[in-house]
Design an enzyme around this catalytic site. Structure first.
Site, PDB file in Angstrom:
ATOM      1  N   HIS A  19      21.279 -15.436  26.785  1.00  0.00           N
ATOM      2  CA  HIS A  19      22.614 -15.183  26.217  1.00  0.00           C
ATOM      3  C   HIS A  19      23.148 -13.834  26.715  1.00  0.00           C
ATOM      4  O   HIS A  19      24.303 -13.717  27.098  1.00  0.00           O
ATOM      5  CB  HIS A  19      22.536 -15.104  24.679  1.00  0.00           C
ATOM      6  CG  HIS A  19      22.168 -16.377  23.992  1.00  0.00           C
ATOM      7  ND1 HIS A  19      21.164 -16.447  23.046  1.00  0.00           N
ATOM      8  CD2 HIS A  19      22.682 -17.619  24.072  1.00  0.00           C
ATOM      9  CE1 HIS A  19      21.068 -17.676  22.585  1.00  0.00           C
ATOM     10  NE2 HIS A  19      21.982 -18.417  23.194  1.00  0.00           N
ATOM     11  N   LYS A  43      23.418 -26.856   9.616  1.00  0.00           N
ATOM     12  CA  LYS A  43      22.165 -26.409  10.260  1.00  0.00           C
ATOM     13  C   LYS A  43      21.426 -25.460   9.329  1.00  0.00           C
ATOM     14  O   LYS A  43      22.037 -24.799   8.495  1.00  0.00           O
ATOM     15  CB  LYS A  43      22.475 -25.666  11.553  1.00  0.00           C
ATOM     16  CG  LYS A  43      22.558 -26.548  12.779  1.00  0.00           C
ATOM     17  CD  LYS A  43      22.583 -25.670  14.023  1.00  0.00           C
ATOM     18  CE  LYS A  43      22.721 -26.480  15.295  1.00  0.00           C
ATOM     19  NZ  LYS A  43      22.906 -25.599  16.462  1.00  0.00           N
ATOM     20  N   ARG A  92      22.482 -24.047  31.549  1.00  0.00           N
ATOM     21  CA  ARG A  92      21.133 -23.843  32.063  1.00  0.00           C
ATOM     22  C   ARG A  92      20.730 -24.922  33.068  1.00  0.00           C
ATOM     23  O   ARG A  92      20.153 -24.647  34.091  1.00  0.00           O
ATOM     24  CB  ARG A  92      20.116 -23.835  30.916  1.00  0.00           C
ATOM     25  CG  ARG A  92      20.082 -22.547  30.168  1.00  0.00           C
ATOM     26  CD  ARG A  92      19.322 -22.701  28.899  1.00  0.00           C
ATOM     27  NE  ARG A  92      19.929 -23.732  28.081  1.00  0.00           N
ATOM     28  CZ  ARG A  92      19.652 -23.946  26.809  1.00  0.00           C
ATOM     29  NH1 ARG A  92      18.737 -23.225  26.217  1.00  0.00           N
ATOM     30  NH2 ARG A  92      20.269 -24.879  26.134  1.00  0.00           N
ATOM     31  N   SER A 130      16.721 -20.425  22.173  1.00  0.00           N
ATOM     32  CA  SER A 130      16.369 -19.756  20.918  1.00  0.00           C
ATOM     33  C   SER A 130      15.209 -20.476  20.233  1.00  0.00           C
ATOM     34  O   SER A 130      14.315 -19.843  19.669  1.00  0.00           O
ATOM     35  CB  SER A 130      17.576 -19.719  19.984  1.00  0.00           C
ATOM     36  OG  SER A 130      18.597 -18.947  20.553  1.00  0.00           O
TER      37      SER A 130
HETATM   38  O1  PNS Z   1      24.316 -22.202  20.493  1.00  0.00           O
HETATM   39  P1  PNS Z   1      24.858 -23.582  20.271  1.00  0.00           P
HETATM   40  O2  PNS Z   1      24.237 -24.199  19.031  1.00  0.00           O
HETATM   41  O3  PNS Z   1      24.726 -24.447  21.485  1.00  0.00           O
HETATM   42  O4  PNS Z   1      26.439 -23.407  19.986  1.00  0.00           O
HETATM   43  C1  PNS Z   1      27.278 -24.536  19.803  1.00  0.00           C
HETATM   44  C2  PNS Z   1      28.661 -24.086  19.289  1.00  0.00           C
HETATM   45  C3  PNS Z   1      28.496 -23.246  18.042  1.00  0.00           C
HETATM   46  C4  PNS Z   1      29.318 -23.258  20.368  1.00  0.00           C
HETATM   47  C5  PNS Z   1      29.495 -25.350  19.003  1.00  0.00           C
HETATM   48  O5  PNS Z   1      28.796 -26.185  18.153  1.00  0.00           O
HETATM   49  C6  PNS Z   1      30.852 -25.033  18.394  1.00  0.00           C
HETATM   50  O6  PNS Z   1      31.748 -24.631  19.104  1.00  0.00           O
HETATM   51  N1  PNS Z   1      30.982 -25.215  17.055  1.00  0.00           N
HETATM   52  C7  PNS Z   1      32.177 -24.859  16.333  1.00  0.00           C
HETATM   53  C8  PNS Z   1      32.807 -26.056  15.649  1.00  0.00           C
HETATM   54  C9  PNS Z   1      33.781 -26.695  16.588  1.00  0.00           C
HETATM   55  O7  PNS Z   1      34.749 -26.115  17.028  1.00  0.00           O
HETATM   56  N2  PNS Z   1      33.473 -27.949  16.956  1.00  0.00           N
HETATM   57  C10 PNS Z   1      34.258 -28.688  17.897  1.00  0.00           C
HETATM   58  C11 PNS Z   1      33.827 -28.364  19.300  1.00  0.00           C
HETATM   59  S1  PNS Z   1      33.962 -29.747  20.278  1.00  0.00           S
END
Ligand code: PNS
Length: 167
Positions: A19, A43, A92, A130
Site C-alpha cells: 500500500h 466486515k 497486484r 493484509s
Molecule cells: O482494501 P480493499 O478491501 O480491497 O478495499 C475495497 C474498497 C474499500 C476500496 C471498496 O470495497 C470500496 O470502494 N468500498 C466502498 C463502498 C463503495 O463505494 N462500493 C461501490 C464500489 S463499486
C-alpha cells in the site's frame, strides 16, 4: 491553479509496504492524495478504523501532500465531496483485475468525471496482502519486509499470540 486530488481507498487492515509504495507513487502524480480507510459494516477487521488511520498516519509521515481519513459510505460520494479527480488503486496480479475492473466501471457509471487510475504493484510486493501479513504476525513470523517500520511493533503486539494477542 486547480489542486488535483486523488483518493486512495482501501481497508488497510493493516497498511502494508505494498500500500505504502502505491501511496508514495500516487503522491508524485497528484497535488494531494487522501488515503481513505473505507469502513465496511459487514466486515470484521482486526483493527478499528481509528487504529488503521493512526497506523497510516505514522507510515506516511514525511509525505507532505498525503492526508488520511476514514469514511463509511459510497466511495464516489466521498470523492465528489472532496472535489477529487481520481481514485488510485494498486493492481497486484491478474487475480485482482476482475474485481477492480467491476468496481472501476461501477464508480465511473456513478461519477463519470472521476477516473480510476491503476498502478501496477512493484515486483517485490506482488504477493503481499493484509490478510497474509496478519497470518504471519499471528504466529510470530517476521513481518519486517511486509509492513512499514513505524507500525511493526503495534501489529505484532496486537496480533501475535505469543505476545498476548488473540488466543
Ligand atoms: O482494501 P480493499 O478491501 O480491497 O478495499 C475495497 C474498497 C474499500 C476500496 C471498496 O470495497 C470500496 O470502494 N468500498 C466502498 C463502498 C463503495 O463505494 N462500493 C461501490 C464500489 S463499486
Amino acid at each position: 491553479m486547480e489542486t488535483r486530488i486523488a483518493v486512495c481507498p482501501g481497508s488497510f487492515d493493516p497498511i502494508t509496504l505494498g500500500h505504502l509504495d502505491i501511496i508514495r507513487r500516487a503522491a508524485t502524480l497528484f497535488d494531494q492524495v487522501i488515503v481513505l480507510v473505507v469502513i465496511n459494516p459487514s466486515k470484521t477487521p482486526s483493527f478499528t478504523p481509528e487504529e488503521r488511520v493512526e497506523m497510516i498516519r505514522k507510515s506516511v509521515e514525511g509525505m507532505p501532500n498525503v492526508k488520511v481519513d476514514a469514511y463509511c459510505g459510497l466511495l464516489i460520494d466521498y470523492v465528489r465531496e472532496k472535489g477529487a479527480v481520481a481514485i488510485v488503486k494498486g493492481l497486484r496480479a491478474v487475480s485482482d483485475f476482475e474485481y477492480e475492473f467491476q468496481m472501476a466501471l461501477t464508480n465511473k457509471k456513478m461519477l463519470p468525471y472521476a477516473e480510476t487510475v491503476f498502478l501496477t504493484t512493484s515486483t517485490q510486493n506482488m504477493y503481499l496482502s493484509s490478510s497474509l501479513v496478519k497470518q504471519v504476525a499471528m504466529f510470530d513470523g517476521d513481518i519486517t519486509d511486509f509492513v512499514p517500520r513505524a507500525i511493526y511493533n503495534e501489529v505484532r503486539e496486537r496480533l501475535c499470540k505469543k505476545q498476548g494477542g488473540p488466543q
